[in-house]
Design a protein around this motif. Structure first.
Motif, short mmCIF file in Angstrom:
data_model
loop_
_atom_site.label_atom_id
_atom_site.label_comp_id
_atom_site.label_asym_id
_atom_site.label_seq_id
_atom_site.Cartn_x
_atom_site.Cartn_y
_atom_site.Cartn_z
N VAL A 108 -17.22 -13.47 2.85
CA VAL A 108 -15.54 -12.88 3.84
C VAL A 108 -15.14 -11.88 2.52
CG1 VAL A 108 -13.54 -14.29 4.10
CG2 VAL A 108 -15.16 -14.79 3.97
N ALA A 109 -14.26 -10.89 3.75
CA ALA A 109 -13.84 -10.06 3.05
C ALA A 109 -12.99 -10.45 1.80
CB ALA A 109 -12.78 -9.38 3.81
N ALA A 110 -12.92 -9.66 0.51
CA ALA A 110 -12.54 -10.16 -0.97
C ALA A 110 -10.80 -9.77 -0.29
CB ALA A 110 -12.59 -8.86 -1.84
N PRO A 111 -10.24 -10.68 -1.03
CA PRO A 111 -8.23 -10.91 -1.29
C PRO A 111 -7.64 -9.99 -1.36
CG PRO A 111 -9.85 -13.16 -1.95
CD PRO A 111 -10.64 -12.13 -1.82
N SER A 112 -7.05 -9.98 -1.61
CA SER A 112 -6.03 -8.37 -1.17
C SER A 112 -5.46 -8.10 -2.50
CB SER A 112 -5.29 -8.15 -0.23
OG SER A 112 -4.43 -8.47 0.34
N GLY A 113 -4.81 -9.58 -2.69
CA GLY A 113 -4.06 -10.20 -3.48
C GLY A 113 -3.40 -11.22 -4.13
N PRO A 114 -2.33 -12.19 -4.47
CA PRO A 114 -2.89 -13.06 -4.98
C PRO A 114 -2.91 -14.74 -3.92
CG PRO A 114 -1.00 -12.14 -6.08
CD PRO A 114 -1.40 -10.99 -5.50
N GLN A 115 -3.59 -14.70 -3.61
CA GLN A 115 -3.89 -16.18 -2.82
C GLN A 115 -3.19 -17.79 -3.35
OE1 GLN A 115 -5.40 -15.44 -0.09
NE2 GLN A 115 -5.12 -13.23 -1.15
N SER A 120 -8.69 -31.81 2.79
CA SER A 120 -8.76 -30.95 3.92
C SER A 120 -7.53 -30.20 4.50
CB SER A 120 -9.24 -32.40 5.71
OG SER A 120 -8.23 -32.71 5.62
N SER A 121 -6.00 -30.74 3.77
CA SER A 121 -5.46 -30.16 4.66
C SER A 121 -4.65 -29.15 3.10
CB SER A 121 -4.19 -31.50 3.81
OG SER A 121 -3.88 -31.65 5.32
N THR A 122 -5.95 -28.64 1.96
CA THR A 122 -5.46 -28.14 1.22
C THR A 122 -6.14 -26.95 0.92
OG1 THR A 122 -5.24 -30.03 -0.67
CG2 THR A 122 -5.42 -27.73 -2.00
N GLU A 123 -5.16 -26.04 1.46
CA GLU A 123 -6.35 -24.53 1.56
C GLU A 123 -5.82 -23.80 0.66
OE1 GLU A 123 -4.76 -21.27 5.18
OE2 GLU A 123 -5.66 -23.01 5.71
N LEU A 124 -6.88 -22.75 0.62
CA LEU A 124 -6.83 -21.28 -0.58
C LEU A 124 -7.32 -20.59 0.40
CD1 LEU A 124 -5.83 -20.08 -3.66
CD2 LEU A 124 -8.22 -21.47 -4.42
N ALA A 125 -7.05 -19.04 0.57
CA ALA A 125 -7.53 -17.86 1.06
C ALA A 125 -8.04 -18.34 2.08
CB ALA A 125 -8.75 -17.64 -0.59
N GLY A 126 -7.65 -19.41 2.83
CA GLY A 126 -8.24 -19.45 4.53
C GLY A 126 -8.94 -20.53 4.60
N SER A 127 -9.78 -20.72 3.07
CA SER A 127 -10.60 -21.89 3.94
C SER A 127 -10.34 -23.35 3.33
CB SER A 127 -11.94 -21.74 2.73
OG SER A 127 -12.08 -20.84 3.03
N SER A 128 -10.96 -24.50 3.37
CA SER A 128 -10.10 -25.69 2.73
C SER A 128 -10.61 -26.04 1.78
CB SER A 128 -9.45 -27.28 4.00
OG SER A 128 -8.54 -26.41 4.65
N PHE A 129 -10.82 -27.26 1.43
CA PHE A 129 -11.54 -28.25 0.60
C PHE A 129 -11.75 -29.54 1.28
CE2 PHE A 129 -8.65 -25.77 -2.79
CZ PHE A 129 -9.97 -25.69 -3.61
N TYR A 156 4.54 -29.77 -3.92
CA TYR A 156 5.18 -29.04 -4.32
C TYR A 156 4.21 -28.12 -5.81
CZ TYR A 156 8.58 -26.78 -7.94
OH TYR A 156 8.84 -25.99 -8.99
N ARG A 157 3.54 -29.34 -5.74
CA ARG A 157 2.65 -29.22 -7.00
C ARG A 157 1.48 -28.18 -6.79
NH1 ARG A 157 1.18 -34.13 -10.78
NH2 ARG A 157 0.72 -31.83 -12.92
N LEU A 158 1.05 -28.47 -5.56
CA LEU A 158 -0.05 -27.91 -5.23
C LEU A 158 0.63 -26.65 -5.00
CD1 LEU A 158 -2.34 -30.04 -3.16
CD2 LEU A 158 -2.99 -29.34 -5.56
N GLU A 159 1.46 -25.91 -4.14
CA GLU A 159 2.00 -24.51 -3.62
C GLU A 159 2.49 -23.84 -5.10
OE1 GLU A 159 4.27 -25.10 -0.35
OE2 GLU A 159 2.78 -25.55 1.27
N SER A 160 2.78 -24.71 -5.91
CA SER A 160 2.94 -23.92 -6.87
C SER A 160 2.51 -23.04 -7.85
CB SER A 160 4.01 -24.85 -8.38
OG SER A 160 4.47 -25.54 -7.85
N ILE A 161 0.62 -23.35 -7.01
CA ILE A 161 -1.07 -22.41 -7.59
C ILE A 161 -1.23 -21.50 -7.34
CG2 ILE A 161 -2.69 -23.04 -8.88
CD1 ILE A 161 -2.05 -25.85 -9.13
N ALA A 162 -1.20 -20.08 -7.40
CA ALA A 162 -1.86 -19.62 -6.84
C ALA A 162 -3.18 -19.08 -7.71
CB ALA A 162 -1.08 -18.31 -6.80
N LEU A 163 -3.55 -18.09 -6.87
CA LEU A 163 -5.56 -17.54 -7.52
C LEU A 163 -4.96 -16.12 -7.42
CD1 LEU A 163 -8.25 -17.82 -8.25
CD2 LEU A 163 -8.75 -17.90 -5.17
N LEU A 164 -4.88 -15.55 -8.61
CA LEU A 164 -5.25 -14.15 -8.60
C LEU A 164 -6.94 -13.74 -8.69
CD1 LEU A 164 -2.96 -13.98 -11.77
CD2 LEU A 164 -2.26 -14.31 -9.60
#
Length: 357
Positions: free
Chosen positions: A17-24, A67-76, A316-324
């Motif tokens: 998958v294309a590399a993310p362009s910024g904080p996810q 399955s409702s938790t999504e990061l960089a376009g993919s879910s757990f 709120y707790r999950l959406e406060s986290i981002a991947l760099l």
């Protein structure tokens, strides 16, 4: 951050998958209405089956949340086996039952049973961490826990004694070492998580909490005592003491979200995965608002708002986290996975341990 089918796609990494362009930033798609339907069915079936269905309820809940938790376009995904979890809970129940029986018959046997429970609890925690990470996957790659039992006993039996003998002064040290071990022993395929917060960072965390929590409570008591007329008689003094206790509870509900916010930000701002760093920006004011309104809504609805409250807090707790990201996430290859037993997972739920990442 309490709270993500048996065959696991663990042989190869998914297509590139294309590399993310910024904080996810993590996004959480669960809704209170959807989870309420899952929650009410789980609750009713657990009651009807005298608790047996609770293992299946846990799997259904985790599958929905993961399955409702999504990061960089993919879910757990969550792959836990309810039968295996139930076996672990039965074992934990037998151990506690043995202690309860001996407590009524022989204090010496009760003490021995308590020592046995305490002696095996680090093992249960270790097995729980293995099970939870092994049964979590992202983009077809499973997580795993590489820590060993020796370190589990050091972190959850030996070091906690320091907190007692130092009258609590070692709590930040124990917390930092346990967090460094749990995060540093986590793996995503072959990629290693790392944790670089220092012990001094945890002492600052606890220092702020004690300063704001303890200092604020002392100020609150002073204001109450100075503003109230002198208590005359035992009943007046008891009423004054009760008012102080109620004020203390109210202050706790305001300050505890501060500790949760400071802890999450500290932990995730110092966690990385193979060069990919995490960032957390939880805000105390927002967390206080969510906590207070959740409590009020749960009270006003006689508990029916509980599932919606959980979704609000998790969002709120999950959406406060981002991947760099540092390059493509698909550079991580899936490592060989071994089957992990669920004894520790079931037992950890029974004893209310919640140590999963």
């Amino acid at each position: 951050m309490e709270q993500l089918l048996e065959a696991a796609p663990n042989a190869a990494a998914p297509a590139a998958v294309a590399a993310p362009s910024g904080p996810q930033r993590i996004t959480f798609h669960a809704t209170g209405g959807e989870y309420f339907r899952i929650w009410i069915v789980n609750l009713l079936l657990t009651i009807v089956t005298l608790g047996i269905y609770s293992a299946w309820a846990k799997v259904r809940r985790n599958q929905y949340f993961y399955s409702s938790t999504e990061l960089a376009g993919s879910s757990f995904e969550y792959h836990g086996n309810p039968v295996a979890i139930l076996k672990g809970r039965i074992l934990a129940g037998l151990l506690v039952g043995a202690y309860a029986l001996t407590a009524h018959s022989s204090p010496l046997l009760a003490l021995l049973a308590l020592l046995v429970l305490g002696g095996i609890s680090p093992w249960f925690i270790w097995k729980s961490l293995q099970f939870r990470l092994h049964n979590t996957s992202y983009r077809g790659i499973r997580f795993r826990f590489a820590g060993d039992t020796h370190d589990a006993y050091i972190n959850f039996m030996v070091r906690p004694w320091l907190s007692g003998v130092t009258a609590g002064l070692a709590v930040p040290f124990v917390h930092q070492r346990a967090t460094a071990w749990t995060h540093g022993s986590a793996r995503y395929g072959n990629a290693r998580f790392s944790f670089d917060a220092e012990v001094s960072d945890f002492y600052k965390l606890y220092g702020w909490f004690v300063l704001i929590g303890g200092g604020g409570f002392a100020l609150l008591v002073w204001l109450i005592m100075s503003g109230a007329p002198p208590a005359d008689g035992a009943e007046a003094r008891a009423a004054e003491a009760g008012f102080v206790v109620l004020a203390g509870y109210a202050w706790f509900f305001l300050v505890y979200p501060l500790f949760k916010q400071l802890t999450q930000n500290l932990v995730w701002n110092h966690t990385s995965l193979a060069g990919h760093r995490f960032q957390s920006d939880m805000r105390w004011g927002r967390m206080v608002f969510i906590t207070i309104t959740n409590y009020l809504a749960v009270i006003c609805t006689l508990g029916l708002f509980l599932p919606l409250a959980r979704v609000r807090t998790l969002r709120y707790r999950l959406e406060s986290i981002a991947l760099l990201p540092d390059g493509s996430l698909d550079d991580v290859l899936a490592g060989a996975q071994e089957e992990i037993g669920a004894t520790g997972e079931g037992a950890s739920d029974f004893f209310d341990f919640d140590l999963s990442m």
